[in-house]
Scaffold this motif. Structure first.
Motif, mmCIF file in Angstrom:
data_model
loop_
_atom_site.group_PDB
_atom_site.id
_atom_site.type_symbol
_atom_site.label_atom_id
_atom_site.label_comp_id
_atom_site.label_asym_id
_atom_site.label_seq_id
_atom_site.Cartn_x
_atom_site.Cartn_y
_atom_site.Cartn_z
ATOM 1 N N ALA A 90 -73.052 61.338 6.610
ATOM 2 C CA ALA A 90 -73.344 61.041 8.009
ATOM 3 C C ALA A 90 -74.374 62.010 8.574
ATOM 4 O O ALA A 90 -75.108 61.679 9.496
ATOM 5 C CB ALA A 90 -72.060 61.100 8.831
ATOM 6 N N ASP A 91 -74.456 63.232 7.992
ATOM 7 C CA ASP A 91 -75.434 64.227 8.440
ATOM 8 C C ASP A 91 -76.800 64.006 7.815
ATOM 9 O O ASP A 91 -77.739 64.761 8.070
ATOM 10 C CB ASP A 91 -74.948 65.636 8.080
ATOM 11 N N GLY A 92 -76.918 62.998 6.944
ATOM 12 C CA GLY A 92 -78.187 62.715 6.292
ATOM 13 C C GLY A 92 -78.416 63.524 5.026
ATOM 14 O O GLY A 92 -79.508 63.528 4.490
ATOM 15 N N LEU A 93 -77.379 64.227 4.557
ATOM 16 C CA LEU A 93 -77.509 65.030 3.344
ATOM 17 C C LEU A 93 -77.073 64.224 2.132
ATOM 18 O O LEU A 93 -76.108 63.479 2.207
ATOM 19 C CB LEU A 93 -76.644 66.294 3.451
ATOM 20 N N PRO A 94 -77.752 64.376 0.999
ATOM 21 C CA PRO A 94 -77.331 63.652 -0.206
ATOM 22 C C PRO A 94 -76.002 64.202 -0.719
ATOM 23 O O PRO A 94 -75.696 65.368 -0.526
ATOM 24 C CB PRO A 94 -78.460 63.932 -1.196
ATOM 25 N N PHE A 95 -75.208 63.335 -1.359
ATOM 26 C CA PHE A 95 -73.931 63.789 -1.897
ATOM 27 C C PHE A 95 -73.633 63.092 -3.205
ATOM 28 O O PHE A 95 -74.208 62.066 -3.533
ATOM 29 C CB PHE A 95 -72.795 63.570 -0.893
ATOM 30 N N ASP A 96 -72.713 63.691 -3.963
ATOM 31 C CA ASP A 96 -72.266 63.139 -5.241
ATOM 32 C C ASP A 96 -71.212 62.085 -4.931
ATOM 33 O O ASP A 96 -70.149 62.393 -4.389
ATOM 34 C CB ASP A 96 -71.681 64.252 -6.109
ATOM 35 N N ALA A 97 -71.492 60.822 -5.267
ATOM 36 C CA ALA A 97 -70.580 59.719 -4.933
ATOM 37 C C ALA A 97 -69.247 59.831 -5.657
ATOM 38 O O ALA A 97 -68.233 59.349 -5.167
ATOM 39 C CB ALA A 97 -71.235 58.384 -5.248
ATOM 40 N N ASP A 98 -69.223 60.466 -6.833
ATOM 41 C CA ASP A 98 -67.970 60.589 -7.581
ATOM 42 C C ASP A 98 -67.030 61.620 -6.974
ATOM 43 O O ASP A 98 -65.818 61.424 -6.928
ATOM 44 C CB ASP A 98 -68.255 60.956 -9.047
ATOM 45 N N THR A 99 -67.578 62.747 -6.501
ATOM 46 C CA THR A 99 -66.722 63.828 -5.991
ATOM 47 C C THR A 99 -66.745 63.934 -4.472
ATOM 48 O O THR A 99 -65.856 64.529 -3.878
ATOM 49 C CB THR A 99 -67.172 65.180 -6.573
ATOM 50 N N GLY A 100 -67.786 63.406 -3.842
ATOM 51 C CA GLY A 100 -67.920 63.539 -2.395
ATOM 52 C C GLY A 100 -68.577 64.848 -1.993
ATOM 53 O O GLY A 100 -68.768 65.134 -0.821
ATOM 54 N N GLU A 101 -68.943 65.693 -2.973
ATOM 55 C CA GLU A 101 -69.538 66.997 -2.709
ATOM 56 C C GLU A 101 -70.961 66.827 -2.190
ATOM 57 O O GLU A 101 -71.766 66.086 -2.759
ATOM 58 C CB GLU A 101 -69.550 67.813 -4.004
ATOM 59 N N ILE A 102 -71.254 67.515 -1.077
ATOM 60 C CA ILE A 102 -72.604 67.464 -0.510
ATOM 61 C C ILE A 102 -73.508 68.308 -1.385
ATOM 62 O O ILE A 102 -73.191 69.452 -1.710
ATOM 63 C CB ILE A 102 -72.618 67.946 0.949
ATOM 64 N N LEU A 103 -74.639 67.750 -1.795
ATOM 65 C CA LEU A 103 -75.570 68.416 -2.697
ATOM 66 C C LEU A 103 -76.583 69.217 -1.887
ATOM 67 O O LEU A 103 -77.182 68.717 -0.930
ATOM 68 C CB LEU A 103 -76.289 67.391 -3.571
ATOM 69 N N GLU A 104 -76.762 70.478 -2.263
ATOM 70 C CA GLU A 104 -77.735 71.344 -1.602
ATOM 71 C C GLU A 104 -79.019 71.330 -2.417
ATOM 72 O O GLU A 104 -78.976 71.226 -3.647
ATOM 73 C CB GLU A 104 -77.190 72.776 -1.517
ATOM 74 N N PRO A 105 -80.164 71.456 -1.767
ATOM 75 C CA PRO A 105 -81.416 71.539 -2.523
ATOM 76 C C PRO A 105 -81.381 72.728 -3.473
ATOM 77 O O PRO A 105 -80.768 73.750 -3.171
ATOM 78 C CB PRO A 105 -82.485 71.716 -1.442
#
Length: 122
Positions: A90-105
């Motif tokens: 929702a914040d526009g950040l990419p995330f791992d669909a399997d774990t839900g973890e937000i991915l940092e650059p």
């Protein structure tokens, strides 16, 4: 005929009909009679199908979106397939669909990250 009766896409209680026409054409001496057999069947037609469409306007693009409402899905509610396809939080950040973890650059540490020891009493 029996395949039509077993077909779940037809009305189970609809009547089916087979008409058999036998035609005898004897010869002049009456010692031979070739016959012609014709059959006609009246089967149950395929049942119709109902569905429901959800329609709305995409406020970002102005285009009209139309989607079939699947069983048990509330109009406007996302399906699992929709959520997996989104791949952005929702914040526009990419995330791992399997774990839900937000991915940092790569190379960046999350801002304001603080490790909290849950074993420590407050």
């Amino acid at each position: 005929m029996t395949e039509n009766i077993q077909d779940p896409n037809t009305d189970a209680l609809a009547k089916r009909k087979v008409t058999v026409t036998i035609t005898f054409k004897p010869n002049k001496d009456r010692n031979f009679a070739p016959i012609d057999i014709q059959t006609k069947s009246a089967l149950a037609p395929a049942a119709g199908m109902d569905t429901t469409l959800s329609m709305g306007k995409d406020l970002r693009t102005g285009e009209v979106d139309v989607a079939e409402v699947t069983t048990g899905q509330i109009p406007g509610q996302m399906s699992i397939e929709d959520a997996q396809a989104a791949q952005v939080s929702a914040d526009g950040l990419p995330f791992d669909a399997d774990t839900g973890e937000i991915l940092e650059p790569a190379g960046e540490k999350p801002s304001g990250e603080r490790i909290v020891d849950m074993r420590r009493k407050a």
